[in-house]
Design an enzyme around this catalytic site. Structure first.
Site, PDB file in Angstrom:
ATOM      1  N   ASP A  16      -9.830  -4.556  14.047  1.00 54.95           N
ATOM      2  CA  ASP A  16     -10.211  -5.037  12.515  1.00 54.95           C
ATOM      3  C   ASP A  16     -11.307  -4.903  12.397  1.00 54.95           C
ATOM      4  O   ASP A  16     -11.984  -4.922  13.247  1.00 54.95           O
ATOM      5  CB  ASP A  16     -10.332  -6.423  12.515  1.00 54.95           C
ATOM      6  CG  ASP A  16     -10.270  -6.799  11.651  1.00 54.95           C
ATOM      7  OD1 ASP A  16      -9.139  -6.377  10.552  1.00 54.95           O
ATOM      8  OD2 ASP A  16     -11.105  -7.669  11.002  1.00 54.95           O
ATOM      9  N   GLU A  41      -9.056  -0.119  11.466  1.00 49.55           N
ATOM     10  CA  GLU A  41      -8.936  -0.747   9.944  1.00 49.55           C
ATOM     11  C   GLU A  41     -10.223  -0.104   9.647  1.00 49.55           C
ATOM     12  O   GLU A  41     -11.478  -0.983  10.255  1.00 49.55           O
ATOM     13  CB  GLU A  41      -8.700  -2.701   9.442  1.00 49.55           C
ATOM     14  CG  GLU A  41      -9.028  -2.497   7.707  1.00 49.55           C
ATOM     15  CD  GLU A  41      -9.325  -4.035   7.526  1.00 49.55           C
ATOM     16  OE1 GLU A  41      -8.562  -4.412   7.042  1.00 49.55           O
ATOM     17  OE2 GLU A  41      -9.890  -5.166   8.317  1.00 49.55           O
ATOM     18  N   ASP A 138      -4.808  -8.155   2.953  1.00 52.98           N
ATOM     19  CA  ASP A 138      -5.813  -8.008   2.073  1.00 52.98           C
ATOM     20  C   ASP A 138      -6.087  -7.593   0.825  1.00 52.98           C
ATOM     21  O   ASP A 138      -6.562  -8.025  -0.688  1.00 52.98           O
ATOM     22  CB  ASP A 138      -7.099  -7.466   2.795  1.00 52.98           C
ATOM     23  CG  ASP A 138      -7.537  -7.547   4.310  1.00 52.98           C
ATOM     24  OD1 ASP A 138      -7.675  -9.146   4.042  1.00 52.98           O
ATOM     25  OD2 ASP A 138      -7.849  -7.249   5.041  1.00 52.98           O
TER      26      ASP A 138
END
Length: 259
Positions: A16, A41, A138
């Site tokens: 992440d 990410e 998101d």
């Protein structure tokens, strides 16, 4: 992390917000745990960053109207450079394809071909390490960077027929009623052996038409334009179609059996 693999049963990792730490640490995690699959990410979009209160690394390029500029080579290079710096085994979410595709389906399909005749996202330069997506928890759920809601299926038709590692957002698949069309295109991908490293021959990239041949096996058409001229060869048949899209493949020759 190795305990999670051996005792719990996890086989891969999602790293992440990797912009928050040096890629050499991701390389350590990869080298020491040897996951079956891992993805990082690395969002590099000013709006995305601002909305989640993180500083932007500034590789997106926008015009005065808020639309992404045609050339996003620097944006995708950031993803490729991170993968390389992390050792080359990890993949990255292809935010470049998500950004360009989201703009392209709104009457600007000319965006889907770069200056070298390749796909404009990470799948055009390092497809084996690109994880493509239309939306996630998101971008859609928190409305940080949503794909045009009336064009979502066009997004899936693109990523499921092109190289890279396509992913499917749970909300779209379960809650939006898109399970069957997504499943159909997924089966076409599997049946024709389309992989992360498949070749793409872009036949057209105009405002209202995008067409590409993948691995010389299927042709995908996105956009409302109906007059395709001589872009379609005569020996094809429609595998699936919907609003502003179609996927065609070569006609199957059936052998006659003797009685």
């Amino acid at each position: 992390m190795n305990w999670l693999k051996t005792e719990v049963g996890f086989s891969g990792w999602r790293f992440d917000m990797v912009v928050g730490y040096a890629p050499r640490f991701t390389k350590i995690y990869m080298d020491q745990t040897s996951p079956d699959f891992a993805v990082g990410e690395l969002p590099s979009n000013e709006r995305y960053f601002n909305l989640i209160h993180v500083s932007c690394i500034g590789t997106c390029r926008w015009d005065k109207t808020g639309r992404p500029l045609a050339n996003q080579d620097a944006h995708r290079a950031t993803l490729v450079n991170w993968v390389d710096a992390a050792g080359g085994a990890v993949t990255a979410f292809d935010f470049t394809t998500k950004m360009v595709l989201g703009a392209a389906v709104q009457g600007e399909l000319w965006r889907m071909k770069d200056s070298n005749g390749k796909p404009p996202g990470m799948i055009g330069t390092k497809p084996s390490n690109a994880v493509t997506f239309v939306d996630n928890h998101d971008t859609w759920s928190q409305r940080t960077w949503p794909f045009p809601s009336d064009k979502v299926m066009l997004g899936y038709v693109y990523i499921l027929t092109h190289p890279g590692h396509p992913t499917i957002f749970y909300d779209h698949y379960i809650e939006w009623g898109l399970k069957e069309p997504i499943r159909t295109v997924t089966e076409i991908r599997k049946r024709n052996g389309i992989t992360a490293t498949s070749t793409v021959n872009i036949l057209a990239a105009e405002a209202d038409l995008y067409m590409a041949e993948i691995d010389n096996k299927i042709i995908v058409k996105i956009g409302p334009k109906q007059d395709l001229g001589n872009l379609l060869p005569p020996n094809v048949q429609v595998a699936t179609s919907g609003q502003d899209y179609a996927v065609v493949g070569k006609k199957v020759k059936h052998k006659l059996s003797r009685a």
